[in-house]
Design a protein around this motif. Sequence first.
Motif, PDB file in Angstrom:
ATOM      1  N   ALA A   1      -3.126 -55.222  33.767  1.00 40.82           N
ATOM      2  CA  ALA A   1      -2.303 -54.681  34.784  1.00 40.82           C
ATOM      3  C   ALA A   1      -2.914 -54.505  36.066  1.00 40.82           C
ATOM      4  O   ALA A   1      -2.262 -55.127  37.120  1.00 40.82           O
ATOM      5  N   LEU A   2      -4.150 -54.160  36.081  1.00 40.37           N
ATOM      6  CA  LEU A   2      -4.828 -54.151  37.561  1.00 40.37           C
ATOM      7  C   LEU A   2      -5.054 -55.711  38.056  1.00 40.37           C
ATOM      8  O   LEU A   2      -5.156 -55.762  39.265  1.00 40.37           O
ATOM      9  N   ILE A   3      -5.542 -56.573  37.082  1.00 44.87           N
ATOM     10  CA  ILE A   3      -5.575 -58.070  37.628  1.00 44.87           C
ATOM     11  C   ILE A   3      -4.215 -58.586  38.236  1.00 44.87           C
ATOM     12  O   ILE A   3      -4.299 -59.353  39.357  1.00 44.87           O
ATOM     13  N   GLU A   4      -3.044 -58.166  37.546  1.00 48.26           N
ATOM     14  CA  GLU A   4      -1.854 -58.672  37.944  1.00 48.26           C
ATOM     15  C   GLU A   4      -1.483 -58.086  39.172  1.00 48.26           C
ATOM     16  O   GLU A   4      -0.974 -58.672  40.290  1.00 48.26           O
ATOM     17  N   LEU A   5      -1.841 -56.764  39.535  1.00 49.78           N
ATOM     18  CA  LEU A   5      -1.756 -56.112  40.951  1.00 49.78           C
ATOM     19  C   LEU A   5      -2.364 -56.658  41.750  1.00 49.78           C
ATOM     20  O   LEU A   5      -2.081 -56.817  42.919  1.00 49.78           O
ATOM     21  N   LYS A   6      -3.676 -57.108  41.493  1.00 50.66           N
ATOM     22  CA  LYS A   6      -4.757 -57.810  42.391  1.00 50.66           C
ATOM     23  C   LYS A   6      -3.978 -59.260  42.905  1.00 50.66           C
ATOM     24  O   LYS A   6      -4.009 -59.284  44.043  1.00 50.66           O
TER      25      LYS A   6
ATOM     26  N   ARG B   1     -18.492 -48.834  16.822  1.00 50.62           N
ATOM     27  CA  ARG B   1     -17.976 -50.054  17.183  1.00 50.62           C
ATOM     28  C   ARG B   1     -16.585 -50.231  16.822  1.00 50.62           C
ATOM     29  O   ARG B   1     -15.688 -50.708  17.202  1.00 50.62           O
ATOM     30  N   GLN B   2     -16.550 -49.927  15.630  1.00 50.49           N
ATOM     31  CA  GLN B   2     -14.934 -49.738  14.957  1.00 50.49           C
ATOM     32  C   GLN B   2     -13.927 -48.987  15.660  1.00 50.49           C
ATOM     33  O   GLN B   2     -13.024 -49.225  16.127  1.00 50.49           O
ATOM     34  N   ILE B   3     -14.426 -47.673  15.984  1.00 49.81           N
ATOM     35  CA  ILE B   3     -13.700 -46.946  16.929  1.00 49.81           C
ATOM     36  C   ILE B   3     -13.338 -47.486  18.057  1.00 49.81           C
ATOM     37  O   ILE B   3     -12.376 -47.372  18.749  1.00 49.81           O
ATOM     38  N   HIS B   4     -14.236 -47.996  18.836  1.00 44.54           N
ATOM     39  CA  HIS B   4     -14.019 -48.799  20.002  1.00 44.54           C
ATOM     40  C   HIS B   4     -13.080 -49.757  19.700  1.00 44.54           C
ATOM     41  O   HIS B   4     -12.068 -49.672  20.705  1.00 44.54           O
ATOM     42  N   ASP B   5     -13.131 -50.718  18.983  1.00 47.09           N
ATOM     43  CA  ASP B   5     -12.216 -51.571  18.718  1.00 47.09           C
ATOM     44  C   ASP B   5     -10.907 -51.408  18.525  1.00 47.09           C
ATOM     45  O   ASP B   5      -9.702 -51.581  18.874  1.00 47.09           O
ATOM     46  N   ARG B   6     -10.712 -50.152  17.493  1.00 50.96           N
ATOM     47  CA  ARG B   6      -9.433 -49.633  17.038  1.00 50.96           C
ATOM     48  C   ARG B   6      -8.911 -48.660  18.107  1.00 50.96           C
ATOM     49  O   ARG B   6      -7.723 -49.002  18.296  1.00 50.96           O
TER      50      ARG B   6
ATOM     51  N   LYS C   1      -7.865 -51.221  22.838  1.00 53.89           N
ATOM     52  CA  LYS C   1      -6.847 -51.824  23.071  1.00 53.89           C
ATOM     53  C   LYS C   1      -6.051 -50.986  24.320  1.00 53.89           C
ATOM     54  O   LYS C   1      -5.178 -51.292  24.758  1.00 53.89           O
ATOM     55  N   TYR C   2      -6.476 -49.770  24.518  1.00 53.67           N
ATOM     56  CA  TYR C   2      -5.775 -49.015  25.713  1.00 53.67           C
ATOM     57  C   TYR C   2      -6.437 -49.451  27.095  1.00 53.67           C
ATOM     58  O   TYR C   2      -5.893 -49.488  27.963  1.00 53.67           O
ATOM     59  N   THR C   3      -7.619 -50.011  27.147  1.00 56.23           N
ATOM     60  CA  THR C   3      -8.339 -50.482  28.215  1.00 56.23           C
ATOM     61  C   THR C   3      -7.880 -51.737  28.804  1.00 56.23           C
ATOM     62  O   THR C   3      -7.711 -52.106  29.773  1.00 56.23           O
ATOM     63  N   GLU C   4      -7.544 -52.671  27.664  1.00 54.66           N
ATOM     64  CA  GLU C   4      -7.026 -54.068  27.723  1.00 54.66           C
ATOM     65  C   GLU C   4      -5.763 -54.086  28.766  1.00 54.66           C
ATOM     66  O   GLU C   4      -5.718 -54.913  29.719  1.00 54.66           O
ATOM     67  N   ARG C   5      -4.848 -53.324  28.380  1.00 56.58           N
ATOM     68  CA  ARG C   5      -3.565 -53.162  29.058  1.00 56.58           C
ATOM     69  C   ARG C   5      -3.788 -52.892  30.628  1.00 56.58           C
ATOM     70  O   ARG C   5      -3.084 -53.486  31.385  1.00 56.58           O
TER      71      ARG C   5
END
Length: 106
Positions: A94-99, A77-82, A86-90
């Motif tokens: 961006a996909l939400i804004e494009l939509k 979980r710590q690896i996921h959070d760290r 963080k890479y998937t959120e951006r």
Amino acid sequence: MSDDDLVFKALADPTRRFLLDRLFAKDGATLTELESSLEMTRFGVMKHLKVLEEAGLVVTRRSGREKLHFLNAVPIRQIHDRWIDKYTERQVTALIELKKELEEQP
């Protein structure tokens, strides 16, 4: 070696990932139970479990003469959070804004 490095090293091996999957399915497994589904020596499985223990992904407890192995998902979980989240959120943002932009076009 940092804690993250130990976790990445442990997760890099398919046999160790298999052992983690087995513990996810049945936590508190003995060495005999874990080795029964692998085509390797008992000593080989023990070496993999040691790497997992050093990374904090597996914890053990004695129950009489047996040593039980338990999954500790906290380092994953710590690896996921760290590293992953963080890479998937951006990208998701961006996909939400494009939509939204596409929906606003006539």
